[in-house]
Design a protein around this motif. Structure first.
Motif, PDB file in Angstrom:
ATOM      1  N   THR A 258       0.824  -1.208   0.000  1.00  0.00           N
ATOM      2  CA  THR A 258       0.000   0.000   0.000  1.00  0.00           C
ATOM      3  C   THR A 258       0.857   1.257   0.000  1.00  0.00           C
ATOM      4  OG1 THR A 258      -0.203  -0.103   2.413  1.00  0.00           O
ATOM      5  CG2 THR A 258      -1.973  -1.095   1.127  1.00  0.00           C
TER       6      THR A 258
ATOM      7  N   GLY B 184      -4.884   7.762  -0.743  1.00  0.00           N
ATOM      8  CA  GLY B 184      -4.520   8.982  -0.040  1.00  0.00           C
ATOM      9  C   GLY B 184      -5.307   9.139   1.248  1.00  0.00           C
TER      10      GLY B 184
ATOM     11  N   PHE C  97      -3.713   3.514  -0.669  1.00  0.00           N
ATOM     12  CA  PHE C  97      -3.011   4.111  -1.808  1.00  0.00           C
ATOM     13  C   PHE C  97      -3.805   5.257  -2.424  1.00  0.00           C
ATOM     14  CE2 PHE C  97      -5.653   0.781  -3.568  1.00  0.00           C
ATOM     15  CZ  PHE C  97      -6.199   1.358  -4.688  1.00  0.00           C
TER      16      PHE C  97
ATOM     17  N   ARG D 288       0.841   3.921  -2.965  1.00  0.00           N
ATOM     18  CA  ARG D 288       0.407   5.271  -2.607  1.00  0.00           C
ATOM     19  C   ARG D 288       1.467   6.325  -2.877  1.00  0.00           C
ATOM     20  NH1 ARG D 288      -1.584   6.926   3.493  1.00  0.00           N
ATOM     21  NH2 ARG D 288      -1.803   9.167   3.151  1.00  0.00           N
TER      22      ARG D 288
END
Length: 721
Positions: free
Chosen positions: A52, A315, A313, A56
């Motif tokens: 992740t 945000g 990822f 991200r």
């Protein structure tokens, strides 16, 4: 060892919060690379966390994929851990999609759906089933398997219904409509899908609808595209007004949140002072709580559900609210397009509606607004001057395709606006920009090649280069699989051939009109019908069958007026019909028709059509013996001719003029390093039949003047955004 893992996880969280992502990843990978074995579930959780972070914060998709594949293998050996397994499947599917590995994505999703079918159905299981069916539908659309995609979406709808989640039902209902619009097989099915969206939307409580901004934009834009496809401009404009108002309201909210955030930051800075009096500190703390609450209420009201680790990822919550329009709850986190792309798309729709009506000032503002939004986003993706598609990070390809295609749509409409106003130099510049973008991103913008060729034909015809125009129209027809586009371009090419006027060109025009005449009874749209009627009217006039020509052109005028709402097209149909009335000695009708046409041409600043109308009026006044009117008319026509000749001279003196009209296709380098499947990634939420600007030009039947006739926007082809 569990204590060691907990410690490293905590340290990784600390580094992540401080923005030191590299250190966070190193802490987590220390667990994965340890010589001392950790429990399988600890390693699996750690690898999911690493993946992740990579998805991200980095472009290292292959590294993330390796961690996810390893995590999946570990979890397969554990009989429990349903949630972790689903998160691994979901993230791995996303990773394969971005990489363009659609067969691998489908394989992993089928395994995921098999997993959901083997556990007792509860809310979580149904939500994960919705997630996997949505991603599967997306992958199937990329491969062109629309029917299987619809089946997957219907399965998702059933799961959403079983847990009584109307917002999620709306998500799938809208997606089903989206696929129908892309496929456009049976129009009855499309109409039923539109009605189904309306019915499901009504089941959502009004207070909850206010929090479904993503679904609202998605549904309303799909309705606009549907109405455009059937030329129902009246009902489409109602949806567009709602969209435009929603964009303005959301933009205002963002500004308010930014102001509150600035105030909160300043307040926090004041609270950091050690010498702050206690009474003042107390007041600031109270205000701080108020600001946090207001910001929280305003930002969270536009979000659906809570952010969970499998969606990291995407945000933080605030980043999601600012940059994305989420349409479904976790673990879906469904998103169609980023908020900035939706804003630009609404601007584009306003242009598409305003341009045929001659609202050029508003169109200019919206074109500039949309292009500014897009260029800002392109810079964020690393697309600056000189960057080509081979320079793109793999993870940026999909969104680059979205923004670049939108940019081409704005430029296309700018070309149409400038040609309508006879601003040939400005049209040159916009068309040259389109060529430049295409040569830099030929694979991503492959579908735009035929549009550019068509616009080169329109430009060439507008400046009187009829042979070159016919060449480019024919090339445009060759470079598209859309029957609609082929019909339009063949009609335009035929008109350009008529303008050349020699026997060979007239024969070629006949060859071009013949095949499209045979398509009139097939499932073509009203724009195609209008272009066929226009070309047929000119042919019949050349054959001196004036009565039948008037019948065909009158029918075309009816379509232009009742269905398309295109003032320029109406003006030019009126001009040619006024000319026919004059040829048939119906001077009263000719005078009335031509005056109406001249009024419209003036409103549009359409100089060539004004000259055309004035030329026919001079013939009319001469026949009626109205010398005063004839002299006054000729004087005004002479001024307009001088104006047009100056514009043409400016255009022809440019180096771009030669490059645009030359009978040669655009030269591009083919980059085999770029995986075309990756470019098509996530097409489910991206591909749309965005209406394009198209044009048709005709000579004045008596004189030698000619003019671009714009047949408006939107065709039911499968051109994709």
């Amino acid at each position: 060892m569990e204590a060691v893992a907990e410690g490293l996880w905590g340290l990784a969280d600390y580094h992540e919060k401080t923005g030191e992502i590299g250190k966070a990843i190193k802490c987590l990978e220390a667990i994965c690379q340890s010589r001392v074995s950790f429990l399988p579930i600890i390693e699996a959780k750690t690898r999911l966390h690493v993946a992740t972070l990579l998805l991200r914060h980095t472009h290292n998709l292959n590294h993330a994929k390796a961690h996810l594949e390893r995590a999946q293998l570990i979890l397969n050996s554990i009989p429990s851990c349903f949630e972790l397994k689903c998160r691994a499947y979901s993230l791995l599917s996303h990773c394969y999609n971005v990489l363009g590995s659609i067969p691998h994505q489908k394989q992993i999703l089928y395994k995921a759906l098999q997993l959901t079918s083997t556990v007792p159905p509860d809310v979580s299981v149904h939500l994960w089933s919705c997630n996997f069916n949505s991603q599967l539908a997306n992958a199937l659309v990329i491969e062109g398997d629309y029917q299987s995609s619809l089946t997957a979406l219907e399965s998702g709808y059933v799961s959403a219904s079983q847990i009584g989640y109307p917002e999620l039902q709306m998500f799938f209902t809208s997606s089903i409509l989206h696929v129908h619009l892309m496929q456009w097989g049976d129009q009855t099915l499309v109409e039923q899908s539109v009605g189904r969206c309306d019915d499901v939307w009504k089941t959502i409580h009004p207070e909850r609808r206010a929090n479904c901004l993503g679904l609202f934009f998605y549904n309303e834009l799909l309705h606009v595209f549907y109405r455009l496809s059937i030329c129902d401009y009246k009902n489409a404009s109602q949806h567009l007004d709602k969209l435009d108002n929603a964009v303005k309201a959301d933009s205002q909210k963002i500004r308010e949140v930014q102001q509150l955030t600035n105030e909160l930051n300043a307040l926090n800075q004041s609270l950091s002072r050690s010498d702050l009096p206690s009474r003042e500190r107390s007041a600031l703390i109270t205000r701080q709580a108020q600001l946090r609450e207001r910001i929280g209420n305003m930002t969270m009201s536009s979000s659906v559900g809570k952010e969970t680790s499998e969606s990291a990822f995407l945000g933080t919550i605030r980043q999601v609210w600012e940059d994305k329009i989420v349409m479904a709850p976790a673990p879906m986190n469904g998103e169609w397009l980023p908020k900035s792309a939706v804003y630009a798309l609404v601007d584009l729709m306003v242009v598409i509606f305003g341009r045929p009506k001659g609202n050029f000032k508003e169109c200019e503002n919206r074109i500039q607004s949309g292009m500014n939004i897009i260029k800002e986003e392109l810079v964020k993706l690393g697309i600056t001057d000189g960057v080509r598609e081979v320079d793109l990070q793999h993870s940026a390809i999909r969104m680059a395709g979205v923004y670049l295609t939108l940019l081409m749509q704005f430029l296309e409409n700018k070309v149409a606006v400038e040609l309508t106003r006879s601003e040939f130099v400005e049209a040159q510049e916009a068309l040259a920009q389109m060529k430049n973008w295409f040569t830099r991103f030929p694979t991503i913008l492959q579908a735009c090649e035929s549009i550019i060729e068509m616009l080169r034909g329109q430009y060439a015809h507008s400046v009187g280069c009829y042979s070159e125009a016919a060449f480019h129209y024919v090339e445009a027809a060759k470079r598209t699989e859309s029957k609609s586009m082929q019909v339009m371009c063949q009609a335009y090419a035929a008109v350009s051939c008529f303008c050349i006027g020699d026997a060979e060109s007239s024969s070629l025009a006949l060859d071009l009109i013949g095949p499209i005449n045979e398509m009139r009874d097939s499932s073509i749209g009203v724009r195609e019908e209008a272009s066929i009627l226009f070309a047929n009217g000119l042919l019949l006039m050349k054959q001196q069958d004036l009565h039948e020509a008037r019948n065909r052109l009158a029918k075309g005028l009816q379509i232009a007026h009742n269905h398309m709402g295109n003032l320029q097209l109406v003006s030019q149909y009126l001009t040619i019909l006024g000319n026919l009335a004059l040829a048939l000695h119906d001077t009263g009708q000719a005078r009335e028709i031509l005056r109406s046409s001249l009024t419209l041409a003036k409103k549009l600043s359409d100089v060539p059509t004004q000259i055309w109308v004035l030329s026919v009026l001079s013939v009319l006044y001469h026949q009626l013996g109205e010398k005063g009117s004839e002299m006054e008319n000729d004087e005004y026509r002479s001024k307009k001719l001088d104006d047009l000749q100056k514009r043409l001279a400016d255009a022809r003196s440019s180096i771009q003029h030669i490059e645009l009209i030359e009978k040669a296709k655009i030269e591009v380098l083919q980059y085999h390093e770029l995986d075309k499947r990756a470019i098509a990634g996530q097409a489910m939420r991206v591909n749309l039949d965005i209406p394009e600007s198209v044009g048709l030009s005709t000579p004045m039947p008596i004189q030698s003047s000619s003019r671009l006739v714009d047949l408006d926007i939107g065709r039911r082809g499968k051109r994709k955004l």
